[in-house]
Motif scaffolding. Structure first.
Motif, short mmCIF file in Angstrom:
data_model
loop_
_atom_site.label_atom_id
_atom_site.label_comp_id
_atom_site.label_asym_id
_atom_site.label_seq_id
_atom_site.Cartn_x
_atom_site.Cartn_y
_atom_site.Cartn_z
N PHE A 1 30.74 22.90 31.11
CA PHE A 1 30.37 21.50 30.91
C PHE A 1 30.38 21.15 29.43
CE2 PHE A 1 27.59 21.15 34.99
CZ PHE A 1 28.73 21.14 35.76
N ASN A 2 29.87 22.05 28.59
CA ASN A 2 29.83 21.78 27.15
C ASN A 2 31.22 21.80 26.54
OD1 ASN A 2 27.11 21.26 26.95
ND2 ASN A 2 26.58 23.39 26.61
N VAL A 3 32.11 22.65 27.05
CA VAL A 3 33.50 22.65 26.57
C VAL A 3 34.15 21.31 26.92
CG1 VAL A 3 35.80 23.64 26.97
CG2 VAL A 3 33.84 25.14 26.57
N ILE A 4 33.95 20.83 28.14
CA ILE A 4 34.50 19.53 28.54
C ILE A 4 33.92 18.42 27.66
CG2 ILE A 4 34.55 17.81 30.40
CD1 ILE A 4 34.61 20.24 32.37
N ASN A 5 32.62 18.46 27.44
CA ASN A 5 31.95 17.47 26.59
C ASN A 5 32.54 17.51 25.18
OD1 ASN A 5 30.11 15.52 25.85
ND2 ASN A 5 28.41 16.96 25.63
N GLY A 6 32.79 18.69 24.67
CA GLY A 6 33.38 18.83 23.34
C GLY A 6 34.78 18.29 23.27
N LEU A 7 35.59 18.59 24.28
CA LEU A 7 36.97 18.09 24.30
C LEU A 7 37.01 16.56 24.37
CD1 LEU A 7 38.66 20.73 26.62
CD2 LEU A 7 38.95 20.47 24.15
N VAL A 8 36.11 15.99 25.14
CA VAL A 8 36.04 14.52 25.21
C VAL A 8 35.65 13.96 23.86
CG1 VAL A 8 34.76 12.58 26.21
CG2 VAL A 8 35.60 14.41 27.68
N GLY A 9 34.67 14.57 23.19
CA GLY A 9 34.25 14.10 21.87
C GLY A 9 35.35 14.21 20.83
N ILE A 10 36.18 15.25 20.93
CA ILE A 10 37.24 15.46 19.95
C ILE A 10 38.41 14.51 20.19
CG2 ILE A 10 39.01 17.11 19.18
CD1 ILE A 10 36.91 19.33 19.79
N PHE A 11 38.87 14.41 21.42
CA PHE A 11 40.10 13.67 21.70
C PHE A 11 39.89 12.22 22.13
CE2 PHE A 11 41.33 18.16 22.48
CZ PHE A 11 42.24 18.25 21.44
N SER A 12 38.67 11.87 22.54
CA SER A 12 38.43 10.50 22.99
C SER A 12 37.01 10.08 22.60
CB SER A 12 38.62 10.42 24.51
OG SER A 12 38.42 9.11 24.96
N SER A 13 36.77 9.99 21.30
CA SER A 13 35.42 9.70 20.83
C SER A 13 34.94 8.31 21.23
CB SER A 13 35.32 9.87 19.33
OG SER A 13 36.20 9.00 18.68
N ASP A 14 35.85 7.40 21.56
CA ASP A 14 35.43 6.07 22.00
C ASP A 14 35.00 6.06 23.46
OD1 ASP A 14 38.01 6.57 22.85
OD2 ASP A 14 38.67 4.50 22.66
N PHE A 15 35.05 7.21 24.13
CA PHE A 15 34.60 7.32 25.52
C PHE A 15 33.11 7.05 25.63
CE2 PHE A 15 32.97 9.87 29.08
CZ PHE A 15 33.73 9.37 30.11
N TYR A 16 32.35 7.46 24.61
CA TYR A 16 30.91 7.25 24.61
C TYR A 16 30.62 5.89 24.01
CZ TYR A 16 31.14 12.28 25.25
OH TYR A 16 31.44 13.52 25.70
N VAL A 17 30.28 4.94 24.88
CA VAL A 17 30.07 3.57 24.45
C VAL A 17 28.58 3.33 24.25
CG1 VAL A 17 30.46 1.14 25.03
CG2 VAL A 17 32.08 2.87 25.78
N VAL A 18 28.17 3.41 22.98
CA VAL A 18 26.78 3.13 22.62
C VAL A 18 26.77 2.47 21.25
CG1 VAL A 18 25.74 5.01 23.95
CG2 VAL A 18 26.49 5.42 21.62
N ASP A 19 25.66 1.79 20.97
CA ASP A 19 25.47 1.25 19.63
C ASP A 19 25.07 2.37 18.69
OD1 ASP A 19 26.02 -1.29 20.53
OD2 ASP A 19 23.91 -1.76 20.95
N ALA A 20 25.32 2.17 17.41
CA ALA A 20 25.02 3.20 16.42
C ALA A 20 23.52 3.54 16.39
CB ALA A 20 25.49 2.76 15.05
N GLY A 21 22.66 2.60 16.68
CA GLY A 21 21.23 2.84 16.63
C GLY A 21 20.67 3.54 17.86
N GLN A 22 21.47 3.68 18.92
CA GLN A 22 20.98 4.26 20.17
C GLN A 22 21.14 5.77 20.25
OE1 GLN A 22 23.18 2.07 23.13
NE2 GLN A 22 21.42 0.78 23.53
N VAL A 23 21.92 6.35 19.39
CA VAL A 23 22.17 7.78 19.48
C VAL A 23 22.01 8.41 18.10
CG1 VAL A 23 24.67 7.62 19.15
CG2 VAL A 23 23.74 9.49 20.51
N LEU A 24 21.56 9.64 18.06
CA LEU A 24 21.33 10.32 16.80
C LEU A 24 22.56 11.06 16.30
CD1 LEU A 24 17.76 11.69 17.58
CD2 LEU A 24 18.37 9.72 16.17
N VAL A 25 23.71 10.76 16.87
CA VAL A 25 24.97 11.40 16.48
C VAL A 25 25.79 10.36 15.74
CG1 VAL A 25 27.05 12.49 17.33
CG2 VAL A 25 24.90 12.89 18.50
N PHE A 26 26.27 10.71 14.56
CA PHE A 26 27.02 9.75 13.75
C PHE A 26 28.52 9.94 13.83
CE2 PHE A 26 22.84 10.22 11.75
CZ PHE A 26 22.38 8.93 11.94
N ASN A 27 28.98 11.14 14.12
CA ASN A 27 30.40 11.44 14.17
C ASN A 27 30.69 12.19 15.47
OD1 ASN A 27 33.01 12.35 13.84
ND2 ASN A 27 32.71 13.04 11.74
#
Length: 134
Positions: free
Chosen positions: A29-55
């Motif tokens: 699951f974490n490998v899949i999560n990582g691949l999504v974050g690397i190749f499709s970072s716009d998949f996670y649709v949140v405002d900048a203030g809602q998540v503690l992750v900047f990149n």
């Protein structure tokens, strides 16, 4: 003259098998999560203030590496390595903390991974020292 063969009794535990399988799934699951974050970072649709992750790309690399390490540790757990049990507890705790930070971006995925990580910690601490997976 009698000879006695010393037999070493091995304690097996279904909990360790359970922990190894669930930890393997969490790693995947974490490998899949990582691949999504690397190749499709716009998949996670949140405002900048809602998540503690900047990149999300860097976050994806972190999850990708953690996932592969979890898969390797799951193999160690299955083979009865004591270091793997300790590493599994530490990595499951890191996974819980990381997914709590990521909760706003992808809540269902994070809650599922947190729950599985809690189960892994329990399953790794229950069996006696020296037990191997069944």
């Amino acid at each position: 003259m009698t000879t006695s063969a010393t037999t070493r009794r091995t304690i097996t535990s279904g909990w360790l098998t359970f922990a190894a399988v669930v930890f393997l799934l969490t790693g995947v699951f974490n490998v899949i999560n990582g691949l999504v974050g690397i190749f499709s970072s716009d998949f996670y649709v949140v405002d900048a203030g809602q998540v503690l992750v900047f990149n999300f790309t860097a976050w994806g690399w972190l999850w990708l590496i953690l996932g592969f390490v979890q898969i390797a540790v799951a193999a160690g757990i299955m083979n009865g390595m004591t270091w793997a049990r300790a590493a599994g507890i530490a990595l499951a705790a890191l996974s819980i903390i990381g997914h709590m930070l990521f909760l706003a971006a992808f809540p269902w995925w994070s809650v599922l991974t947190i729950a599985l990580s809690v189960l892994v910690i329990y399953a790794l601490t229950v069996p006696p020292h020296g037990a191997t997976a069944a």
